[in-house]
Design a protein around this motif. Structure first.
Motif, PDB file in Angstrom:
ATOM      1  N   LEU A 169      43.159 -17.255 -14.554  1.00 38.44           N
ATOM      2  CA  LEU A 169      41.917 -17.838 -14.043  1.00 38.44           C
ATOM      3  C   LEU A 169      41.964 -19.359 -14.017  1.00 38.44           C
ATOM      4  O   LEU A 169      41.201 -19.994 -13.292  1.00 38.44           O
ATOM      5  CB  LEU A 169      40.728 -17.374 -14.889  1.00 38.44           C
ATOM      6  N   ARG A 170      42.875 -19.941 -14.806  1.00 37.17           N
ATOM      7  CA  ARG A 170      42.984 -21.404 -14.857  1.00 37.17           C
ATOM      8  C   ARG A 170      44.076 -21.957 -13.943  1.00 37.17           C
ATOM      9  O   ARG A 170      44.288 -23.166 -13.895  1.00 37.17           O
ATOM     10  CB  ARG A 170      43.255 -21.850 -16.299  1.00 37.17           C
ATOM     11  N   THR A 171      44.800 -21.087 -13.244  1.00 36.12           N
ATOM     12  CA  THR A 171      45.834 -21.566 -12.321  1.00 36.12           C
ATOM     13  C   THR A 171      45.201 -21.988 -10.998  1.00 36.12           C
ATOM     14  O   THR A 171      44.067 -21.606 -10.667  1.00 36.12           O
ATOM     15  CB  THR A 171      46.881 -20.472 -12.046  1.00 36.12           C
ATOM     16  N   ASP A 172      45.958 -22.761 -10.231  1.00 28.31           N
ATOM     17  CA  ASP A 172      45.468 -23.214  -8.921  1.00 28.31           C
ATOM     18  C   ASP A 172      45.321 -22.055  -7.946  1.00 28.31           C
ATOM     19  O   ASP A 172      44.557 -22.142  -6.977  1.00 28.31           O
ATOM     20  CB  ASP A 172      46.432 -24.258  -8.336  1.00 28.31           C
ATOM     21  N   PHE A 173      46.035 -20.957  -8.174  1.00 30.45           N
ATOM     22  CA  PHE A 173      45.958 -19.807  -7.282  1.00 30.45           C
ATOM     23  C   PHE A 173      44.606 -19.110  -7.372  1.00 30.45           C
ATOM     24  O   PHE A 173      44.156 -18.476  -6.425  1.00 30.45           O
ATOM     25  CB  PHE A 173      47.073 -18.802  -7.608  1.00 30.45           C
ATOM     26  N   VAL A 174      43.969 -19.207  -8.533  1.00 36.42           N
ATOM     27  CA  VAL A 174      42.675 -18.544  -8.726  1.00 36.42           C
ATOM     28  C   VAL A 174      41.560 -19.566  -8.865  1.00 36.42           C
ATOM     29  O   VAL A 174      40.570 -19.525  -8.142  1.00 36.42           O
ATOM     30  CB  VAL A 174      42.716 -17.624  -9.969  1.00 36.42           C
TER      31      VAL A 174
END
Length: 304
Positions: free
Chosen positions: A250-255
């Protein structure tokens, strides 16, 4: 120093779980290292270097307790080593921003598998004594070894349930054989990472801390495998892995999920986790009562 003590305690707890279930040391410790901000390749390399020592200690401990089938160890471990070396090479050449969500996604999938697997049923014990064929063990080892190196864990979550599902080995011998064969996987993965990365990003004090905790726990875990309910342990660990790796994703740029969506997701995961844990604890109590009742005659007098 506080961080090293924490890592040693995590290594100890993870090895207790791994020695009891035949899985989850790598998944648990890699998850923690990702939370601490380590890049996926360095996290997996750190864990596998520590596992060289912990799996050796665990294998010897299981052997002393009669929990190891050496023929299975070789037939699944050698292909596993090949897969692990390949997986380490692949992960080392991925960009960190791409590798992090991939690794977290693999760990999340393994956590879901653990939770569902141990919530639905216990272990199968029919067909004991029938031989396990090489054409089953070799592909299993190759796939599990590759997954273990790329995800920082996976040898146990793939190998242990597959052998348990066959019903051809005692559960304690499945756990012992998978733990013993993991030494070959950890050694091959570590060599793959060292060839590809050198020592870049690897904190050797963390390796030692995880190793010390794991080695202390190994003989205790080999003994506990005979008495600890695997379903309860599996559900507890599965839920923890799901929660922590969901947080990473949830903390990645993908999400890049916002705070309200993240909070709702965490709450749902915890609710499902606690529900599953309550269910397996209740099921264990019922099965214990049934087992106790089976040892008494119609008058309630224990059968001797």
């Amino acid at each position: 120093m506080r961080q090293l003590i924490l890592l040693a305690l995590v290594g100890l707890a993870a090895q207790l779980v791994d020695g009891g279930l035949g899985m989850a040391y790598g998944v648990t410790t890699t998850t923690l290292l990702l939370v601490l901000g380590t890049n996926p390749a360095a996290a997996s390399a750190t864990v596998h270097l520590a596992e060289i020592g912990t799996t050796l200690a665990s294998g010897v401990s299981h052997w002393k307790f009669g929990n190891v089938n050496w023929q299975v160890v070789l037939r699944v471990g050698v292909p596993g080593a090949v897969g692990a070396f390949a997986g380490a090479t692949v992960l080392s050449n991925l960009d960190t921003e791409i590798a992090k969500p991939i690794t977290a996604g693999i760990l999340l999938a393994l956590g879901i598998y653990l939770l569902v697997r141990f919530t639905r049923s216990g272990v199968r014990t029919d067909r004991l004594g029938q031989p396990l064929r090489r054409r089953f063990l070799a592909p299993l080892g190759l796939f599990a070894g590759f997954l273990d190196a790329t995800g920082g864990g996976g040898w146990g979550p793939v190998g242990t349930p597959a052998l348990l599902a066959s019903g051809r080995m005692e559960p304690r011998k499945v756990v012992g054989s998978i733990d013993a064969s993991e030494f070959l996987v950890a050694l091959a993965a570590s060599l793959g990472f060292l060839f590809a990365l050198g020592s870049q990003g690897i904190n050797f004090s963390w390796v030692v801390a995880l190793l010390v905790g794991g080695v202390i726990a190994a003989p205790i875990a080999a003994w506990l495998v005979r008495i600890v309910p695997p379903r309860i342990l599996g559900v507890a660990v599965g839920g923890l892995i799901i929660l922590t790796n969901t947080r990473t994703l949830l903390r990645t740029d993908f999400v890049a999920a916002g705070e309200p969506a993240s909070s709702i997701t965490y709450a749902l995961i915890v609710a499902v986790w606690l529900g599953a844990l309550s269910y397996v604890i209740a099921a264990h109590r019922v099965s214990r009562k049934g087992a106790d009742g089976a040892t008494a005659d119609s008058t309630g007098t224990p059968v001797r």
